[in-house]
Design an enzyme around this catalytic site. Structure first.
Site, short mmCIF file in Angstrom:
data_model
loop_
_atom_site.label_atom_id
_atom_site.label_comp_id
_atom_site.label_asym_id
_atom_site.label_seq_id
_atom_site.Cartn_x
_atom_site.Cartn_y
_atom_site.Cartn_z
N TYR A 119 0.85 -1.19 0.00
CA TYR A 119 0.00 0.00 0.00
C TYR A 119 0.89 1.24 0.00
O TYR A 119 1.90 1.29 0.69
CB TYR A 119 -0.89 0.03 1.26
CG TYR A 119 -1.65 1.32 1.39
CD1 TYR A 119 -2.93 1.45 0.85
CD2 TYR A 119 -1.08 2.43 2.02
CE1 TYR A 119 -3.62 2.65 0.94
CE2 TYR A 119 -1.76 3.64 2.10
CZ TYR A 119 -3.02 3.74 1.57
OH TYR A 119 -3.70 4.93 1.64
N GLU A 207 -3.56 7.39 -4.00
CA GLU A 207 -3.53 6.12 -3.30
C GLU A 207 -3.23 5.01 -4.30
O GLU A 207 -3.95 4.86 -5.28
CB GLU A 207 -4.88 5.88 -2.62
CG GLU A 207 -4.82 4.81 -1.57
CD GLU A 207 -6.12 4.74 -0.78
OE1 GLU A 207 -6.05 4.79 0.46
OE2 GLU A 207 -7.19 4.63 -1.39
#
Ligand code: ADP
Ligand code: MG
Length: 402
Positions: A119, A207
């Site tokens: 991530y 993101e």
């Protein structure tokens, strides 16, 4: 403003951030054609991905065909089937709510072999007034869940305002993810390029979930979510053009066309307020008195007949609204003028019909507040006046209880 994955990836590519090849399509034939071209360029596997603004597509399901929003395909025939099952259907994910979102565009992209998923997110950390880069080895999982259950697995670097991301910071992040050798260098390059893109485009969020390491040692973004600061879009006309209004809440969109700042919520008390801070305080007071705000609505500094009318139009589109609280502070704009504006707006036939069963509580405070109260009290309309916010909130609970 949000953009689609395919748009974000095109933008990332311009900033030398590694992404797999891909082409967006709105028809089945175009999707198959794109896959054929990719095959000619050496692609073996394809992934067909629904382009909606909500995430969680991989685990989502379309209403009719029951397909996932992210479909792995071995052959062109499978690409055709995937495109057929997605286009025109409605995808429901944890982020869309149960109504789901219609799929009008898909993205055909290279199927990438994944060694490991990570991530990576960049956003503004308001508590520190600095941009923060967050990474985690827990890729592919919702970051909120990681933050709650295993916060130690999130590593952060804050960037000093007015400075660039420092090379040693990017190295620290790549190291924290466990990258080694050539892949480490690629990860550092990726992070530096991504931060540069975030900064230069005035993004408020980037993101990458997942960021992946391939068995061949490449580092790339398999998913990309980008949000931009609306107040900076005037200096990025190319990005402003990427706006997809069909993805936005229709009432919020209408409000933005009226120049009103509206966010729909789940309660039953509509609020119309001038100033964002006062709007927040008003929502708190409604909650304290046992109600639930149906919306946030900041009508801005000039609460005139037109803005009040538009405010009513927007609030009344929400069928949950059982009462409306208007809370205006008259500083430059005098309260008696606002009171007259409210009365005129309520007399408008279109609005009058809709507010028949919706009591309106008006709290005007500031210049000429007393005159304003008199104007409201002397009108024969279904409008209740209040001077103190507490009184206004009590009136709201009274009308809800009635
Ligand atoms: P979402 O977050 O909306 O579910 P993603 O783009 O993250 O959508 O896709 C979900 C999962 O599908 C990823 O975590 C990844 O495992 C897989 N995936 C996505 N794109 C690709 C790709 N191009 N190649 C291989 N796998 C992919
Ligand atoms: Mg994702």
């Amino acid at each position: 403003m949000k953009i689609h994955e395919y748009q974000a990836k095109e933008l990332l590519k311009e900033y030398n951030v590694a992404v797999p090849a891909g082409v967006s399509a709105t028809t089945v034939d175009k999707a198959v054609e794109a896959a054929r071209e990719m095959k000619d360029n050496g692609a073996g596997l394809f992934v067909v991905k629904a382009q909606i603004h909500a995430g969680g597509r991989g685990k989502g399901k379309t209403k009719n065909s029951g397909a996932s929003g992210v479909i792995l395909c071995d052959t062109l025939e499978e690409v055709r089937e995937a495109a057929e099952s997605l286009l025109g259907d409605t995808l429901v994910t944890v982020q869309t709510g149960k109504e789901g979102q219609e799929v009008t565009r898909i993205y055909v992209t290279d199927g990438v072999d994944i060694e490991q998923e990570f991530y990576l997110g960049i956003l503004l950390d308001r508590s520190k007034s600095k941009n923060v880069i967050m990474v985690s080895t827990e890729g592919g999982v919702e970051i909120e869940k990681v933050a709650e259950e295993t916060p130690e697995k999130i590593v952060k670097e804050w960037v000093e305002p007015g400075m660039q991301l420092q090379h040693n910071q990017a190295r620290h992040l790549a190291y924290a993810l466990g990258f080694e050798g050539d892949a480490f260098k690629k990860a550092v390059k990726f992070i530096m390029a991504l931060y540069n893109c975030y900064e230069e485009t005035d993004a408020s969020l980037v993101e990458i979930n997942p960021l992946v390491l391939t068995p061949g040692g490449d580092v790339m973004a398999l998913d990309a979510k980008m949000t931009f600061d609306d107040n900076a879009l005037f200096r990025h006309s190319d990005i402003a053009e990427l706006r997809d209004k069909s993805e936005e809440n229709p009432v919020e969109l209408e409000a933005s066309e009226y120049g009103l700042n509206y966010i729909k919520l789940d309660g039953n008390v509509g609020c119309m307020v001038n100033g964002a801070g006062l709007a927040m305080a008003t929502m708190d007071i409604i909650k304290l008195s046992g109600g639930e705000p149906a919306n946030f609505l900041d009508v801005g500094g000039s609460a005139n007949v037109e803005t009040v009318k538009n405010g009513f139009r927007i609030i009344l589109e929400d069928k949950n609204v059982k009462a409306i609280l208007i809370n205006i502070f008259g500083g430059i704009v005098r309260c008696d003028r606002v009171a007259n504006g409210v009365i005129e707006a309520v007399k408008d036939p279109e609005i009058a019909e809709k507010v028949q069963d919706v009591p309106i509580i008006v709290r005007l405070q500031g210049t000429n507040a007393e005159e304003a109260k008199e104007i409201i009290d002397n009108s024969d309309l279904n409008v209740i006046s209040a001077v103190l916010l507490k009184e206004a909130a009590e009136e709201v609970s009274n009308v809800l209880a009635a």
